[in-house]
Write a protein that holds these residues in place. Structure first.
Motif, PDB file in Angstrom:
ATOM      1  N   UNK A 152       0.834  -1.213   0.000  1.00 27.43           N
ATOM      2  CA  UNK A 152       0.000   0.000   0.000  1.00 27.43           C
ATOM      3  C   UNK A 152       0.865   1.258   0.000  1.00 27.43           C
ATOM      4  N   UNK A 153       1.862   1.303   0.870  1.00 24.92           N
ATOM      5  CA  UNK A 153       2.736   2.472   0.930  1.00 24.92           C
ATOM      6  C   UNK A 153       3.381   2.737  -0.426  1.00 24.92           C
ATOM      7  N   UNK A 154       3.887   1.688  -1.046  1.00 24.94           N
ATOM      8  CA  UNK A 154       4.590   1.853  -2.314  1.00 24.94           C
ATOM      9  C   UNK A 154       3.647   2.312  -3.419  1.00 24.94           C
ATOM     10  N   UNK A 155       2.473   1.707  -3.514  1.00 30.08           N
ATOM     11  CA  UNK A 155       1.585   2.112  -4.603  1.00 30.08           C
ATOM     12  C   UNK A 155       0.975   3.488  -4.363  1.00 30.08           C
ATOM     13  N   UNK A 156       0.859   3.894  -3.092  1.00 31.71           N
ATOM     14  CA  UNK A 156       0.282   5.208  -2.800  1.00 31.71           C
ATOM     15  C   UNK A 156       1.293   6.335  -2.974  1.00 31.71           C
ATOM     16  N   UNK A 157       2.590   6.007  -2.887  1.00 35.90           N
ATOM     17  CA  UNK A 157       3.635   7.032  -2.991  1.00 35.90           C
ATOM     18  C   UNK A 157       4.421   6.909  -4.291  1.00 35.90           C
ATOM     19  N   UNK A 158       4.942   5.738  -4.563  1.00 38.75           N
ATOM     20  CA  UNK A 158       5.896   5.575  -5.669  1.00 38.75           C
ATOM     21  C   UNK A 158       5.257   5.744  -7.037  1.00 38.75           C
ATOM     22  N   UNK A 159       4.016   5.317  -7.182  1.00 38.13           N
ATOM     23  CA  UNK A 159       3.377   5.392  -8.495  1.00 38.13           C
ATOM     24  C   UNK A 159       3.328   6.820  -9.016  1.00 38.13           C
ATOM     25  N   UNK A 160       3.186   7.793  -8.121  1.00 40.74           N
ATOM     26  CA  UNK A 160       3.090   9.201  -8.533  1.00 40.74           C
ATOM     27  C   UNK A 160       4.447   9.812  -8.860  1.00 40.74           C
ATOM     28  N   UNK A 161       5.534   9.132  -8.496  1.00 42.61           N
ATOM     29  CA  UNK A 161       6.871   9.700  -8.660  1.00 42.61           C
ATOM     30  C   UNK A 161       7.794   8.850  -9.531  1.00 42.61           C
ATOM     31  N   UNK A 162       7.296   7.715  -9.993  1.00 42.03           N
ATOM     32  CA  UNK A 162       8.157   6.742 -10.661  1.00 42.03           C
ATOM     33  C   UNK A 162       8.851   7.299 -11.893  1.00 42.03           C
ATOM     34  N   UNK A 163       8.238   8.244 -12.568  1.00 41.83           N
ATOM     35  CA  UNK A 163       8.825   8.796 -13.789  1.00 41.83           C
ATOM     36  C   UNK A 163       9.427  10.189 -13.589  1.00 41.83           C
ATOM     37  N   UNK A 164       9.550  10.608 -12.338  1.00 46.03           N
ATOM     38  CA  UNK A 164      10.075  11.938 -12.050  1.00 46.03           C
ATOM     39  C   UNK A 164      11.568  12.023 -12.353  1.00 46.03           C
ATOM     40  N   UNK A 165      11.955  13.062 -13.078  1.00 46.54           N
ATOM     41  CA  UNK A 165      13.374  13.304 -13.359  1.00 46.54           C
ATOM     42  C   UNK A 165      14.068  13.958 -12.167  1.00 46.54           C
ATOM     43  N   UNK A 166      13.295  14.541 -11.267  1.00 43.59           N
ATOM     44  CA  UNK A 166      13.879  15.256 -10.129  1.00 43.59           C
ATOM     45  C   UNK A 166      14.034  14.409  -8.878  1.00 43.59           C
ATOM     46  N   UNK A 167      13.325  13.296  -8.786  1.00 44.45           N
ATOM     47  CA  UNK A 167      13.427  12.459  -7.592  1.00 44.45           C
ATOM     48  C   UNK A 167      14.780  11.751  -7.546  1.00 44.45           C
TER      49      UNK A 167
END
Length: 377
Positions: A152-167
């Motif tokens: 749950x933590x991963x899908x609620x957080x990582x999915x929104x940032x997975x393609x971020x060039x800045x992360x």
């Protein structure tokens, strides 16, 4: 910044001739020089709310102003954004005594980071067993429920940032109590064990913890680094935990607050080097800072007497580790002096402490040249 590598579109690590490098999405050498605890509500107390309304008026404007601040001071990363907010003037932080309960602000949203448009790190709070937590919760890491929660933590957080060039990557728990917590709480599997028995079982518990959360992160994001727990270096890090994290975590992240003297700086370097050798990971000092008494907080005293002394300590402490082959950068505590934490780069009225900022800015902007001058091609 002279050293370049292949551009992959995301932050990553390179190891060249035993030297670790953090590489940005365009393939450039990157030293993460961050600021932690940037929170808009620090400008919404009774004494400064009018400043926020007049100067910013919206969260988006405040975030853009923060980015301008950081870049102008030579910082290039937004670190952990949670801030200590439950104290008041004169209250000191202490994780060595009786159990405490340090309330923290909420983390930023994905939209907030888009407004900032600069490199950043995220936290995934795997569980609530921090040293600063007066009511720690230790998960059963071997349970199906823990596995489900990590997903749950991963899908609620990582999915929104997975393609971020800045992360840059994901931190886990902030100063987790792998050493016995001051409250007496512990993992279920470690309760009632003596120190030798606990040490033997700790590796198994930690390995399952890291295996489960990192598998969940990688399910939703294969592009970014896993920065691991933000260990409390002043308390120490169990060797068993460092060995357990080794197959799963990319970076050794350590919070470390030194005494403002050469002995303190050397102790930090020696501790980091020892832990790094066990983990075989590059190191980020994930939280480091200092303080002195101020007009609004005269009780926040230390061996540093003024803002110029804070700048001297900043430069001296980081110069001690800057050229180590395992060192990737640092994140400074903190942006604006609030009532709870009691120190910052800016005063409570949103004005930079010039005697601190000016020397720090020059140091930050000269970091790449300092490193290149000492590294053989």
């Amino acid at each position: 910044m002279n050293r370049t590598f292949e551009a992959t579109g995301y932050f990553r690590l390179e190891r060249e001739n035993e030297r670790w490098w953090l590489v940005d999405p365009k393939g450039n050498q990157f030293v993460t020089i961050g600021v932690n605890h940037a929170d808009e509500t620090n400008l919404k107390y009774d004494h400064n709310f009018d400043i926020w309304k007049t100067k910013y008026g919206s969260r988006e404007n405040w975030i853009k102003g923060l980015s301008e601040d950081l870049k102008s001071w030579g910082f290039n990363t937004i670190g952990w954004t949670g801030d200590y907010i439950s104290g008041d003037w004169g209250v000191a932080l202490d994780w060595f005594g009786d159990p405490i309960n340090l309330g923290h602000s909420q983390s930023w949203s994905a939209a907030d980071y888009k407004h900032a448009d600069m490199p950043y790190c995220l936290q995934i709070r795997v569980s609530e067993f921090e040293d600063w937590n007066g009511h720690p919760v230790y998960p059963d890491v071997f349970s199906h429920e823990f596995e489900m929660y990590c997903d749950y933590l991963a899908r609620s957080i990582c999915a929104d940032h997975a393609n971020s060039k800045n992360l840059i990557g994901y931190f886990l728990v902030d100063i987790p109590a792998w050493i016995r917590h001051a409250s007496g709480s512990d993992f279920k599997q470690l309760e009632g064990l003596n120190e030798q028995e606990r040490s033997s079982k700790l590796y198994e518990v930690a390995a399952k913890y890291y295996e489960t959360i990192t598998a969940s992160i990688r399910k939703y994001d294969t592009n970014h680094l896993i920065l691991g727990d933000r260990f409390n270096g002043n308390k120490g890090i169990p060797e068993e935990v460092l060995k357990a994290m080794k197959p799963y975590v990319d970076v050794l992240s350590v919070q470390y607050f030194t005494s403002p003297d050469e002995a303190g700086y050397q102790q930090m370097k020696e501790d980091l080097a020892r832990w790094q050798a066990i983990a075989d990971k590059p190191v980020v000092i994930a939280d480091i800072g200092n303080w002195c008494k101020t007009h609004m907080n005269p009780n926040r005293v230390s061996d540093i007497h003024d803002q110029a002394g804070r700048a001297d300590d900043y430069i001296a402490s980081l110069n001690t580790v800057l050229h180590e082959p395992w060192f990737l950068g640092w994140h400074w505590c903190a942006h604006l002096e609030n009532k709870a934490r009691g120190w910052g780069i800016k005063d409570p009225y949103d004005e930079p402490y010039a005697d601190f900022v000016d020397p720090v800015k020059d140091f930050n902007k000269g970091v790449y040249q300092k490193i290149e001058d000492r590294v053989k091609f």
